[in-house]
Design a protein around this motif. Structure first.
Motif, PDB file in Angstrom:
ATOM      1  N   UNK A  50       0.942  -1.259   0.056  1.00  0.00           N
ATOM      2  CA  UNK A  50      -0.091  -0.099  -0.148  1.00  0.00           C
ATOM      3  C   UNK A  50       0.987   1.116   0.022  1.00  0.00           C
ATOM      4  N   UNK A  51       0.721   2.112  -0.845  1.00  0.00           N
ATOM      5  CA  UNK A  51       1.647   3.314  -1.125  1.00  0.00           C
ATOM      6  C   UNK A  51       1.535   4.262  -0.007  1.00  0.00           C
ATOM      7  N   UNK A  52       0.206   4.548   0.093  1.00  0.00           N
ATOM      8  CA  UNK A  52      -0.079   5.700   0.905  1.00  0.00           C
ATOM      9  C   UNK A  52       0.008   5.269   2.455  1.00  0.00           C
ATOM     10  N   UNK A  53       0.767   6.174   3.279  1.00  0.00           N
ATOM     11  CA  UNK A  53       1.070   5.899   4.714  1.00  0.00           C
ATOM     12  C   UNK A  53      -0.228   5.839   5.271  1.00  0.00           C
ATOM     13  N   UNK A  54      -1.200   6.801   4.845  1.00  0.00           N
ATOM     14  CA  UNK A  54      -2.542   6.677   5.874  1.00  0.00           C
ATOM     15  C   UNK A  54      -3.221   5.669   5.750  1.00  0.00           C
ATOM     16  N   UNK A  55      -3.304   5.228   4.409  1.00  0.00           N
ATOM     17  CA  UNK A  55      -4.092   4.081   4.047  1.00  0.00           C
ATOM     18  C   UNK A  55      -3.445   2.689   4.700  1.00  0.00           C
ATOM     19  N   UNK A  56      -2.189   2.760   4.809  1.00  0.00           N
ATOM     20  CA  UNK A  56      -1.493   1.493   5.479  1.00  0.00           C
ATOM     21  C   UNK A  56      -1.789   1.697   6.932  1.00  0.00           C
ATOM     22  N   UNK A  68       6.841   3.135  17.747  1.00  0.00           N
ATOM     23  CA  UNK A  68       8.107   2.756  16.915  1.00  0.00           C
ATOM     24  C   UNK A  68       8.042   1.312  16.339  1.00  0.00           C
ATOM     25  N   UNK A  69       7.291   0.478  17.029  1.00  0.00           N
ATOM     26  CA  UNK A  69       7.069  -0.877  16.468  1.00  0.00           C
ATOM     27  C   UNK A  69       6.033  -0.914  15.423  1.00  0.00           C
ATOM     28  N   UNK A  70       5.027   0.157  15.546  1.00  0.00           N
ATOM     29  CA  UNK A  70       4.020  -0.077  14.423  1.00  0.00           C
ATOM     30  C   UNK A  70       4.642   0.622  13.318  1.00  0.00           C
ATOM     31  N   UNK A  71       5.518   1.685  13.404  1.00  0.00           N
ATOM     32  CA  UNK A  71       6.143   2.355  12.264  1.00  0.00           C
ATOM     33  C   UNK A  71       6.895   1.462  11.423  1.00  0.00           C
ATOM     34  N   UNK A  72       7.927   0.667  12.347  1.00  0.00           N
ATOM     35  CA  UNK A  72       8.751  -0.134  11.795  1.00  0.00           C
ATOM     36  C   UNK A  72       7.740  -1.599  10.792  1.00  0.00           C
ATOM     37  N   UNK A  73       6.706  -1.832  11.412  1.00  0.00           N
ATOM     38  CA  UNK A  73       6.104  -2.945  10.684  1.00  0.00           C
ATOM     39  C   UNK A  73       5.438  -2.376   9.349  1.00  0.00           C
ATOM     40  N   UNK A  74       5.155  -1.188   9.444  1.00  0.00           N
ATOM     41  CA  UNK A  74       4.366  -0.473   8.188  1.00  0.00           C
ATOM     42  C   UNK A  74       5.568   0.115   7.346  1.00  0.00           C
ATOM     43  N   UNK A  75       6.823   0.130   7.803  1.00  0.00           N
ATOM     44  CA  UNK A  75       7.773   0.494   7.025  1.00  0.00           C
ATOM     45  C   UNK A  75       7.731   2.113   6.646  1.00  0.00           C
ATOM     46  N   UNK A  76       7.598   2.908   7.728  1.00  0.00           N
ATOM     47  CA  UNK A  76       7.580   4.449   7.959  1.00  0.00           C
ATOM     48  C   UNK A  76       8.384   4.816   9.016  1.00  0.00           C
TER      49      UNK A  76
END
Length: 207
Positions: free
Chosen positions: A161-167, A185-193
């Motif tokens: 999913x390209x959009x960070x918000x949609x992710x 920080x764990x959620x961000x790492x999982x979502x690659x942002x």
């Protein structure tokens, strides 16, 4: 969750029916023979992992399956000094290091408790034994594998999913129990942002 040894020498789990939580889980997926239940009761064991400590680290070559009774476990690998979270699992889920499952090689994967966690461990050698000697265990294994395959497909999808918000919206839709439970920080790492991107997304969604 603990188990004790009875007067007859048999291990008895401190559960309502006296069986290992993994035996209870297997039997709920598909009825398994008493002989298989007895083996699971005997060879599985409780594990406590403090927040920030590791359940599995690179160099470990004796794989286990773990049932999470309480807490949250994440898996990650390191790439150029950066931690890349590959999955995050919570209560009533099976966790293991997939990369060396069934192999006698070390995995580069870390399994870390991000809360104080209680689990039940099952040696993978026992899994293989059950597969070889009990047809019912293969049915249980297939159903668990199907569930994990769906989880892997979900992770592959969310990465694309390209959009960070949609992710993030997809994450809170599919994993609502984790969104406000674990560190960003764990959620961000999982979502690659980055954490900064995730914070901006959460702020926009909260408006």
């Amino acid at each position: 969750m603990t188990k004790k040894v009875s007067a007859t020498g048999k291990r008895v789990w401190k559960t309502p029916d006296g069986h290992s939580p993994i035996a209870i889980l297997f039997n709920s997926i598909y009825p398994v023979p008493k002989e298989a239940i007895d083996l699971i009761d005997e060879q599985t064991f409780p594990v406590q992992v403090a927040r920030g400590k590791f359940l599995v680290k690179p160099g470990d070559t004796e794989p286990h399956l773990y049932l999470v009774l309480k807490g949250v476990i994440r898996a990650y690998i390191k790439e150029d000094g950066k931690e890349i979270t590959t999955w995050i699992n919570e209560e009533n889920e099976i966790v293991t290091s997939i990369r060396n499952l069934g192999l006698t090689i070390s995995s580069p994967e870390y399994l870390q408790a991000i809360e104080n966690s209680s689990l039940i461990a099952m040696p993978y050698a026992l899994v293989e034994h059950l597969y070889e000697h009990f047809l019912e265990a293969n049915i249980v294994g297939r159903k668990i594998l199907e569930d994990n395959y769906r989880g892997a497909e979900e992770r592959a999808y969310i990465c694309r999913i390209a959009s960070a918000e949609k992710k993030y919206q997809h994450f809170i839709k599919t994993r609502p129990g984790l969104a406000n439970r674990i560190s960003l920080k764990y959620i961000a790492s999982y979502l690659n942002m980055t954490i900064e991107t995730l914070s901006r997304v959460r702020s926009r969604l909260a408006e």
